[in-house]
Design a protein around this motif. Structure first.
Motif, mmCIF file in Angstrom:
data_model
loop_
_atom_site.group_PDB
_atom_site.id
_atom_site.type_symbol
_atom_site.label_atom_id
_atom_site.label_comp_id
_atom_site.label_asym_id
_atom_site.label_seq_id
_atom_site.Cartn_x
_atom_site.Cartn_y
_atom_site.Cartn_z
ATOM 1 N N ILE A 64 0.837 -1.199 0.000
ATOM 2 C CA ILE A 64 0.000 0.000 0.000
ATOM 3 C C ILE A 64 0.875 1.253 0.000
ATOM 4 O O ILE A 64 0.584 2.229 -0.708
ATOM 5 N N PHE A 65 1.952 1.214 0.753
ATOM 6 C CA PHE A 65 2.883 2.342 0.755
ATOM 7 C C PHE A 65 3.460 2.557 -0.634
ATOM 8 O O PHE A 65 3.526 3.696 -1.129
ATOM 9 N N LEU A 66 3.896 1.473 -1.274
ATOM 10 C CA LEU A 66 4.493 1.591 -2.609
ATOM 11 C C LEU A 66 3.484 2.101 -3.623
ATOM 12 O O LEU A 66 3.823 2.925 -4.478
ATOM 13 N N LEU A 67 2.233 1.607 -3.544
ATOM 14 C CA LEU A 67 1.199 2.084 -4.460
ATOM 15 C C LEU A 67 0.940 3.571 -4.253
ATOM 16 O O LEU A 67 0.771 4.325 -5.230
ATOM 17 N N SER A 68 0.909 4.003 -3.005
ATOM 18 C CA SER A 68 0.670 5.421 -2.715
ATOM 19 C C SER A 68 1.763 6.293 -3.320
ATOM 20 O O SER A 68 1.477 7.324 -3.947
ATOM 21 N N PHE A 69 3.004 5.872 -3.151
ATOM 22 C CA PHE A 69 4.109 6.661 -3.699
ATOM 23 C C PHE A 69 4.114 6.613 -5.221
ATOM 24 O O PHE A 69 4.419 7.614 -5.881
ATOM 25 N N LYS A 70 3.767 5.475 -5.797
ATOM 26 C CA LYS A 70 3.722 5.377 -7.262
ATOM 27 C C LYS A 70 2.692 6.331 -7.851
ATOM 28 O O LYS A 70 2.987 7.103 -8.773
ATOM 29 N N LEU A 71 1.473 6.292 -7.312
ATOM 30 C CA LEU A 71 0.415 7.157 -7.827
ATOM 31 C C LEU A 71 0.728 8.627 -7.574
ATOM 32 O O LEU A 71 0.448 9.487 -8.420
ATOM 33 N N ALA A 72 1.321 8.933 -6.413
ATOM 34 C CA ALA A 72 1.663 10.327 -6.107
ATOM 35 C C ALA A 72 2.741 10.842 -7.049
ATOM 36 O O ALA A 72 2.680 11.992 -7.508
ATOM 37 N N ILE A 73 3.722 10.005 -7.357
ATOM 38 C CA ILE A 73 4.791 10.414 -8.284
ATOM 39 C C ILE A 73 4.225 10.639 -9.684
ATOM 40 O O ILE A 73 4.547 11.624 -10.355
ATOM 41 N N ILE A 74 3.363 9.725 -10.144
ATOM 42 C CA ILE A 74 2.765 9.880 -11.471
ATOM 43 C C ILE A 74 1.935 11.155 -11.533
ATOM 44 O O ILE A 74 2.021 11.926 -12.508
ATOM 45 N N ALA A 75 1.128 11.402 -10.508
ATOM 46 C CA ALA A 75 0.301 12.612 -10.479
ATOM 47 C C ALA A 75 1.177 13.871 -10.466
ATOM 48 O O ALA A 75 0.863 14.865 -11.141
ATOM 49 N N THR A 76 2.282 13.831 -9.726
ATOM 50 C CA THR A 76 3.175 14.981 -9.663
ATOM 51 C C THR A 76 3.827 15.246 -11.019
ATOM 52 O O THR A 76 3.954 16.400 -11.447
ATOM 53 N N VAL A 77 4.232 14.188 -11.710
ATOM 54 C CA VAL A 77 4.834 14.344 -13.046
ATOM 55 C C VAL A 77 3.827 14.944 -14.016
ATOM 56 O O VAL A 77 4.154 15.860 -14.793
ATOM 57 N N PHE A 78 2.588 14.453 -13.981
ATOM 58 C CA PHE A 78 1.557 14.995 -14.865
ATOM 59 C C PHE A 78 1.295 16.468 -14.549
ATOM 60 O O PHE A 78 1.125 17.285 -15.465
#
Length: 270
Positions: free
Chosen positions: A51-65
């Motif tokens: 869950i931690f990894l998924l949270s960071f993955k989605l947050a990084i993708i959203a930040t890049v966008f």
């Protein structure tokens, strides 16, 4: 003496709403129900690493966008006429005047199986497509809600870039790419760092967006922490440990990002 008196309300506020709550989180994270010291709460976090990894993955993708969308928008705003700038800033801020939950509910109406988008595609014999309760929907919600936090710092920094600096680079033979890569980006780097921080931090800890647009199937750290305090898995000590670890990781990430910013500034001075 006057300065101390003026700062007293701020000091009281910080103690009451920042230092004391943080102290309580640390206390609960390292104690049992009897108040004894323990590391069990911290050790249990390993069970939720996915869950931690998924949270960071989605947050990084959203930040890049947000960065890819916000950077050119901020540049266009900074180079527009003053009247156009005020209009564009107002249009950017206008959705934020609406309640956060209502904005997210609106996206639920748009993305659901019989929502506006699927009805539109249905006119052409397409769909219905599954857009709600997906990772993409969560990322979309993050980008929509947090894009202004990327644009405004960039816009503020780019407003301070003197057009004569760009003209000087062009006079020296720099093409559009070199002007962008060697002049505009380095000078706007503080805005990039601020925007990344202001988007990444709320994205990685969000719980409303993931719950409403992810449908509970895409649980993030924020959802997990909420469950420990007000959900069926009531365990405030484990929730405190999760909050503490998340805070530490975010501080480390921010420290690394700020360190990169300082190194880039040193390179510019050299």
């Amino acid at each position: 003496m006057k300065s101390k008196a003026v700062s007293l309300p701020y000091i009281i506020w910080m103690i009451a709403f920042t230092i004391i709550p943080l102290g309580m989180i640390v206390f609960f994270a390292f104690t049992t129900d009897n108040g004894n010291f323990t590391l069990d709460n911290i050790s249990q976090i390993g069970q939720y690493m996915s869950i931690f990894l998924l949270s960071f993955k989605l947050a990084i993708i959203a930040t890049v966008f947000c960065l890819l969308l916000g950077y050119p928008l901020a540049y266009l705003m900074s180079r527009a006429k003053p009247v156009s700038q005020r209009t564009m800033v107002m249009l950017l801020m206008l959705p934020m005047w609406m309640n956060f939950l209502l904005r997210t509910y609106a996206w639920m109406t748009i993305l659901e199986n019989n929502g506006l988008l699927n009805r539109f595609f249905g006119l052409f014999g397409l769909g219905p497509f599954k857009m709600i309760n997906t990772e993409g929907a969560v990322i979309l919600g993050m980008v929509y809600n947090y894009l202004p936090f990327m644009v405004l710092p960039l816009y503020t920094i780019m407003m301070k870039i003197d057009p004569s600096v760009i003209e000087a680079a062009q006079d020296l033979g720099a093409n559009a790419f070199h002007v962008f890569a060697r002049v505009i980006v380095p000078l706007s780097l503080p805005g990039i760092i601020s925007g990344i921080t202001m988007v990444f931090v709320p994205s990685v800890s969000t719980f409303i967006i993931s719950k409403m647009l992810g449908g509970g199937s895409n649980m993030l750290i924020g959802d997990l922490i909420q469950e420990q305090f007000i959900g069926g898995s009531y365990n405030p000590r484990l929730g405190s440990a999760m909050s503490l670890i998340l805070m530490v990781v975010i501080l480390i990430v921010m420290g690394v990002v700020n360190r990169l910013d300082d190194e880039d500034k040193e390179g510019l001075l050299v």
